[in-house]
Scaffold this active site. Structure first.
Site, PDB file in Angstrom:
ATOM      1  N   GLN A  62       0.855  -1.189   0.000  1.00 16.46           N
ATOM      2  CA  GLN A  62       0.000   0.000   0.000  1.00 16.46           C
ATOM      3  C   GLN A  62       0.889   1.237   0.000  1.00 16.46           C
ATOM      4  O   GLN A  62       1.216   1.783   1.048  1.00 16.46           O
ATOM      5  CB  GLN A  62      -0.893  -0.029   1.242  1.00 16.46           C
ATOM      6  CG  GLN A  62      -1.857   1.118   1.345  1.00 16.46           C
ATOM      7  CD  GLN A  62      -3.007   0.993   0.385  1.00 16.46           C
ATOM      8  OE1 GLN A  62      -3.649  -0.038   0.319  1.00 16.46           O
ATOM      9  NE2 GLN A  62      -3.270   2.048  -0.352  1.00 16.46           N
ATOM     10  N   PHE A  63       1.290   1.682  -1.191  1.00 16.31           N
ATOM     11  CA  PHE A  63       2.243   2.786  -1.280  1.00 16.31           C
ATOM     12  C   PHE A  63       1.665   4.110  -0.794  1.00 16.31           C
ATOM     13  O   PHE A  63       2.410   5.049  -0.514  1.00 16.31           O
ATOM     14  CB  PHE A  63       2.778   2.928  -2.711  1.00 16.31           C
ATOM     15  CG  PHE A  63       1.870   3.673  -3.648  1.00 16.31           C
ATOM     16  CD1 PHE A  63       2.035   5.040  -3.844  1.00 16.31           C
ATOM     17  CD2 PHE A  63       0.852   3.022  -4.325  1.00 16.31           C
ATOM     18  CE1 PHE A  63       1.197   5.736  -4.705  1.00 16.31           C
ATOM     19  CE2 PHE A  63       0.014   3.703  -5.186  1.00 16.31           C
ATOM     20  CZ  PHE A  63       0.186   5.067  -5.377  1.00 16.31           C
ATOM     21  N   THR A  64       0.351   4.201  -0.632  1.00 18.71           N
ATOM     22  CA  THR A  64      -0.242   5.465  -0.194  1.00 18.71           C
ATOM     23  C   THR A  64      -0.132   5.694   1.313  1.00 18.71           C
ATOM     24  O   THR A  64      -0.312   6.825   1.769  1.00 18.71           O
ATOM     25  CB  THR A  64      -1.725   5.557  -0.604  1.00 18.71           C
ATOM     26  OG1 THR A  64      -2.453   4.504   0.024  1.00 18.71           O
ATOM     27  CG2 THR A  64      -1.875   5.470  -2.120  1.00 18.71           C
TER      28      THR A  64
END
Length: 145
Positions: A78-80
């Site tokens: 989950q790069f966010t």
């Protein structure tokens, strides 16, 4: 390194028409990797995630970890999560690790979960994924190392 963990009765992740990971009762772990993260932080976060006591014991108290509760783990990149949202109306992703570093640490985190004896399913790193879950409680925690 950040883990947004959710106690679930069921969770799955799809990439297109393919289910890449699916679990019954356990933890959905959304994992975000930051620039200064390393294997030491991944080890500490993995220990914390797997040891976090958010499952009910016989008295109905949150006193068991996922292993004690007989659950599984679904880890989704989950790069966010490391986004900077303090200013403006658009997130900045400057805190996030570059893709090569993030994937290496994501893979390492997954390997540590498996080495601890956990049934561990995954999404597909950097893919456009659809995550489905039934949050049990709801119970959700943000863990950061």
């Amino acid at each position: 390194m950040i883990a947004l963990i959710q106690r679930v009765t069921h969770a799955s992740v799809r990439v297109g028409d393919e289910v890449t990971g699916e679990i019954g009762p356990g933890l959905l772990v959304l994992l975000g990797v930051e620039k200064d993260d390393d294997e030491q932080k991944a080890n500490r976060l993995c220990e914390r995630v797997l040891g976090y006591r958010i499952f009910s014991d016989e008295q109905g108290k949150m006193n068991l970890n996922v292993q004690q509760a007989g659950g599984s783990v679904l880890v989704v990149s989950q790069f966010t999560l490391p986004a900077d949202t303090e200013k403006g109306l658009r997130p900045s992703f400057s805190r996030g690790a570059p893709p090569e570093q993030a994937q290496a640490l994501y893979d390492y985190f997954v390997s540590r979960c498996r080495a601890a004896g956990m049934t561990t399913e995954t999404g597909r790193f950097a893919a456009d994924m659809q995550v489905s879950l039934t949050n049990d409680g709801p119970v959700t925690f943000w863990l950061q190392i």
